[in-house]
Scaffold this motif. Structure first.
Motif, mmCIF file in Angstrom:
data_model
loop_
_atom_site.group_PDB
_atom_site.id
_atom_site.type_symbol
_atom_site.label_atom_id
_atom_site.label_comp_id
_atom_site.label_asym_id
_atom_site.label_seq_id
_atom_site.Cartn_x
_atom_site.Cartn_y
_atom_site.Cartn_z
ATOM 1 N N GLY A 295 1.114 -1.677 -0.178
ATOM 2 C CA GLY A 295 0.126 -0.022 0.170
ATOM 3 C C GLY A 295 0.757 1.553 0.269
ATOM 4 O O GLY A 295 1.993 0.701 -0.262
ATOM 5 N N VAL A 296 0.381 2.382 0.055
ATOM 6 C CA VAL A 296 0.642 4.149 0.486
ATOM 7 C C VAL A 296 0.237 4.353 1.584
ATOM 8 O O VAL A 296 -0.487 4.366 2.198
ATOM 9 C CB VAL A 296 0.281 4.643 -0.788
ATOM 10 N N ARG A 313 -3.418 2.785 2.854
ATOM 11 C CA ARG A 313 -3.994 2.782 1.793
ATOM 12 C C ARG A 313 -3.968 1.639 1.202
ATOM 13 O O ARG A 313 -2.712 1.346 0.235
ATOM 14 C CB ARG A 313 -4.374 4.174 0.509
ATOM 15 N N HIS A 314 -4.637 0.443 1.014
ATOM 16 C CA HIS A 314 -4.284 -0.804 -0.211
ATOM 17 C C HIS A 314 -5.551 -0.930 -0.997
ATOM 18 O O HIS A 314 -5.975 0.456 -0.999
ATOM 19 C CB HIS A 314 -4.488 -1.815 0.758
ATOM 20 N N SER A 317 -9.885 -1.507 -1.821
ATOM 21 C CA SER A 317 -10.886 0.189 -0.916
ATOM 22 C C SER A 317 -9.926 -0.455 0.724
ATOM 23 O O SER A 317 -11.769 0.421 1.479
ATOM 24 C CB SER A 317 -12.317 -0.075 -1.189
ATOM 25 N N LEU A 318 -9.251 -0.560 0.902
ATOM 26 C CA LEU A 318 -9.009 -1.203 2.049
ATOM 27 C C LEU A 318 -8.196 -0.483 2.777
ATOM 28 O O LEU A 318 -7.130 0.332 1.822
ATOM 29 C CB LEU A 318 -8.717 -2.333 2.506
ATOM 30 N N GLN A 319 -8.267 -0.246 3.990
ATOM 31 C CA GLN A 319 -7.136 1.105 4.767
ATOM 32 C C GLN A 319 -7.089 0.153 6.123
ATOM 33 O O GLN A 319 -7.696 -0.094 6.634
ATOM 34 C CB GLN A 319 -7.812 2.509 4.825
ATOM 35 N N THR A 320 -5.555 0.466 6.423
ATOM 36 C CA THR A 320 -5.795 0.772 7.752
ATOM 37 C C THR A 320 -5.240 1.126 8.897
ATOM 38 O O THR A 320 -3.992 2.290 8.131
ATOM 39 C CB THR A 320 -4.920 -0.657 7.333
ATOM 40 N N GLY A 321 -4.795 1.229 9.766
ATOM 41 C CA GLY A 321 -4.509 2.606 10.160
ATOM 42 C C GLY A 321 -4.328 1.638 11.571
ATOM 43 O O GLY A 321 -4.261 0.650 12.406
ATOM 44 N N TYR A 322 -3.060 2.262 12.327
ATOM 45 C CA TYR A 322 -1.741 1.798 13.559
ATOM 46 C C TYR A 322 -1.490 2.326 14.293
ATOM 47 O O TYR A 322 -0.589 3.884 13.962
ATOM 48 C CB TYR A 322 -0.694 1.369 12.912
ATOM 49 N N VAL A 362 -8.849 -1.460 10.459
ATOM 50 C CA VAL A 362 -9.372 -1.795 9.297
ATOM 51 C C VAL A 362 -10.397 -0.586 8.729
ATOM 52 O O VAL A 362 -11.710 -1.212 9.289
ATOM 53 C CB VAL A 362 -9.009 -3.103 8.477
ATOM 54 N N TRP A 363 -10.178 -0.159 7.251
ATOM 55 C CA TRP A 363 -11.278 0.455 6.914
ATOM 56 C C TRP A 363 -11.934 0.114 5.420
ATOM 57 O O TRP A 363 -10.868 -0.179 4.827
ATOM 58 C CB TRP A 363 -11.796 1.692 7.031
ATOM 59 N N LYS A 364 -13.027 -0.019 4.767
ATOM 60 C CA LYS A 364 -12.993 -0.633 3.682
ATOM 61 C C LYS A 364 -14.605 0.404 3.445
ATOM 62 O O LYS A 364 -15.415 0.226 3.857
ATOM 63 C CB LYS A 364 -14.295 -2.115 3.870
ATOM 64 N N ASN A 365 -13.904 0.959 2.245
ATOM 65 C CA ASN A 365 -14.038 2.312 1.700
ATOM 66 C C ASN A 365 -15.014 2.888 2.448
ATOM 67 O O ASN A 365 -16.081 3.722 3.217
ATOM 68 C CB ASN A 365 -16.314 1.979 1.237
#
Length: 434
Positions: A295-296, A313-314, A317-322, A362-365
Motif C-alpha cells: 500500500g501507500v 491505503r491498500h 478500497s481497504l485502509q489500515t491504521g496503526y 481497518v476500513w472498507k470504503n
C-alpha cells in the motif's frame, strides 16, 4: 626339460614382480584421505587449542606464538573489512596450527578463531604473506517429522517438546495469512517435516527447509505444501490455493489481544462508553509493527488520542491504521510505498493509553470493519500446467504427514522437483597482503 621348466619359472617370477611393482606404483598414486580442521590439513601441523581470556586481545594471543608486532599491525589493517581483530570475545575458542623447522623451532602458520557456533575465521602467516579467511563449518541435514499438541501457545508447545525454537517462527511465517495465532486454543496441534542442521552430527545449529506441515486449529486442518511456481518457492494449501493472502492476519507477533472490535466499550482513560472500532494488541514497547498488505502511506503524525499514528491505503478500497506507536520505522513518510510484511513502526503508549499496545484498525470504503473478520483474497493458485506435478508432491507429503511410511518412500526424493538445482557449498572471502 629341466631348462624349459626353469625358463617358465623365471618368466612367471618376472611377471609377478612386474605386477607387484605396478600395484605398488598405483597404491602410491592413490591420494590418502586428508584430515581437515577449519579447512586446514592437520597432518602437517601440531595443534594447540584454547579460549580467549577476559581482557585478552588477538594481538596478545598471536604474539605468544611468535608473531611480530609489525605483522600483527598488518593483519589488523587488512582484516577490518572481514573480521576486525577487536571483535574477538572472551570464552570463544581458538586453535593454533604450528610447524617446526629443521632446527625444531616452532612457527605459527594459521590461527583459527570461532566467531560463533557456525562461523570461524583463519589468520594465516605463510612466509611473507599474511591473509584472512572467513568461512562456515560444514553441516549435515537431518530430515525429521515431529508432532505436538498445544496447551497454551505455539511457542510453549515447541519448548515442551524440545523442538528447535526457529520452528515456531517458521510456522508463523508460513501460516501468517491463514491461522489466527492469537486465537490458539488448548488441543490445537500440528505436524511438521523439516530439515535440521547439525555440526559434527551432534550440535544442532538451526533448521533448513520445511517440507510440509499440517496445522489443526479449532477442528479445521491447514496444510502447507512447498512448491516452486514462477521460479519462486511458496507454500500452498492442499487444493492448490496459495497460503499467501491479500492481508496478514495481524501486524505484529508475540503479543495478545487485549481488546476486540466493538461499538460499546468503556474507555480505560476517559471512563465513558464509546465505540472501539479496532483490535488492541498488548505488547512490550518497541515490538516491531509490520504493514499487513502492500500500500501507500496516506497519514503519518499525531492522531490525538491515538498518539503517533500511521494510515495506509491498500487495494480493493481497504485502509489500515496503526495507533499509539512509540516511533516510526526508518524511511516511512507520507506517500511512501510499503510492501506486505515491511517494518513500519514500533509499539508504544502515546496518546490516550494506559500501557504499551497497538490499536490496529481497518476500513472498507471508509467504513470501519472488524480486523479479525476480514474476507481474505488469495494470491494466484497453482497453474494448470503445474497441477500434475503439484498433486504428485502434495500426495507424497500428505501421506508422510498423516502416516508412518517406509524409508524409501520418504519425501527426500522430491528435492529436485521443489528446489532448483544449485550448489550449497560454503563460501569464503580471503584478503592477502604480500
Amino acid at each position: 626339460m629341466k631348462q624349459l621348466i626353469y625358463s617358465v619359472y623365471l618368466l612367471l617370477l618376472l611377471c609377478v614382480t612386474a605386477c607387484n611393482s605396478e600395484q605398488s606404483t598405483e597404491e602410491q598414486n592413490i591420494e590418502s584421505p586428508r584430515t581437515l580442521l577449519y579447512g586446514i590439513d592437520i597432518d602437517f601441523y601440531r595443534t594447540e587449542s584454547g579460549e580467549v581470556g577476559s581482557g585478552e586481545t588477538m594481538g596478545k594471543i598471536l604474539n605468544s606464538y611468535g608473531v611480530s608486532a609489525a605483522n600483527i599491525d598488518k593483519l589488523d589493517r587488512i582484516s577490518k573489512a572481514i573480521f576486525p581483530l577487536r571483535n574477538i570475545r572472551a570464552g570463544h575458542k581458538y586453535t593454533a596450527f604450528i610447524h617446526e623447522d629443521s632446527l625444531n623451532t616452532p612457527h605459527l602458520d594459521h590461527l583459527a578463531y570461532e566467531c560463533s557456533i557456525t562461523e570461524y575465521v583463519v589468520f594465516s602467516f605463510i612466509g611473507d604473506s599474511i591473509s584472512i579467511h572467513r568461512d562456515t563449518k560444514p553441516y549435515t541435514l537431518r530430515r525429521t517429522k515431529k508432532s505436538a499438541t498445544i496447551n497454551s501457545s505455539l511457542w510453549g508447545a515447541i519448548m515442551e517438546q524440545n523442538l528447535p525454537y526457529a520452528l515456531a517462527a517458521e510456522l508463523e511465517d508460513i501460516y501468517q495469512w491463514s491461522i489466527d495465532f492469537f486465537g490458539i486454543q488448548k488441543g490445537d496441534n500440528f505436524t511438521v517435516i523439516y530439515d535440521e542442521r547439525f555440526i559434527d552430527d551432534t550440535v544442532s545449529v538451526g533448521i533448513g527447509r520445511i517440507w510440509g506441515a499440517r496445522f489443526m486449529q479449532n477442528g479445521k486442518e491447514y496444510y502447507a505444501i512447498p512448491f516452486r511456481q514462477n521460479e519462486k518457492i511458496q507454500y500452498w494449501e492442499a487444493d492448490g490455493g496459495s497460503l499467501r493472502k491479500q492481508m496478514l492476519k495481524a501486524p505484529l507477533k508475540y503479543s495478545r489481544i487485549s481488546s476486540k472490535f466493538t461499538y460499546r466499550r468503556k474507555h480505560p482513560v476517559y471512563k465513558v462508553y464509546r465505540p472501539h472500532t479496532g483490535v488492541d494488541y498488548a505488547a512490550p514497547k518497541g515490538t516491531p509493527v509490520h504493514a499487513v498488505a502492500d500500500g501507500v502511506v496516506i497519514f503519518k503524525g499525531w492522531g490525538g488520542g491515538g498518539g503517533n499514528t500511521l494510515k495506509i491505503r491498500h487495494a480493493n478500497s481497504l485502509q489500515t491504521g496503526y495507533l499509539h506507536l512509540s516511533r516510526y520505522a526508518k524511511g516511512i513518510a507520507k506517500g511512501s510505498r510499503v510492501s506486505q510484511g515491511q517494518l513500519i513502526g514500533y509499539v508504544g503508549s502515546t496518546g490516550a493509553s494506559t500501557g504499551p499496545h497497538l490499536d490496529y484498525r481497518v476500513w472498507k470504503n471508509g467504513k470501519p470493519i472488524d480486523p479479525l473478520k476480514i474476507p481474505q483474497e488469495p494470491a494466484e493458485p497453482i497453474s494448470k500446467k503445474n497441477r500434475a506435478d503439484f498433486e504428485y508432491i502434495r500426495d507424497r507429503i500428505m501421506t508422510e504427514l498423516n502416516d508412518d511410511v517406509a524409508e524409501e518412500e520418504r519425501i527426500t526424493q522430491l528435492d529436485s522437483l521443489v528446489i532448483p538445482a544449485k550448489s550449497e557449498n560454503n563460501t569464503a572471502t580471503t584478503v592477502e597482503n604480500k
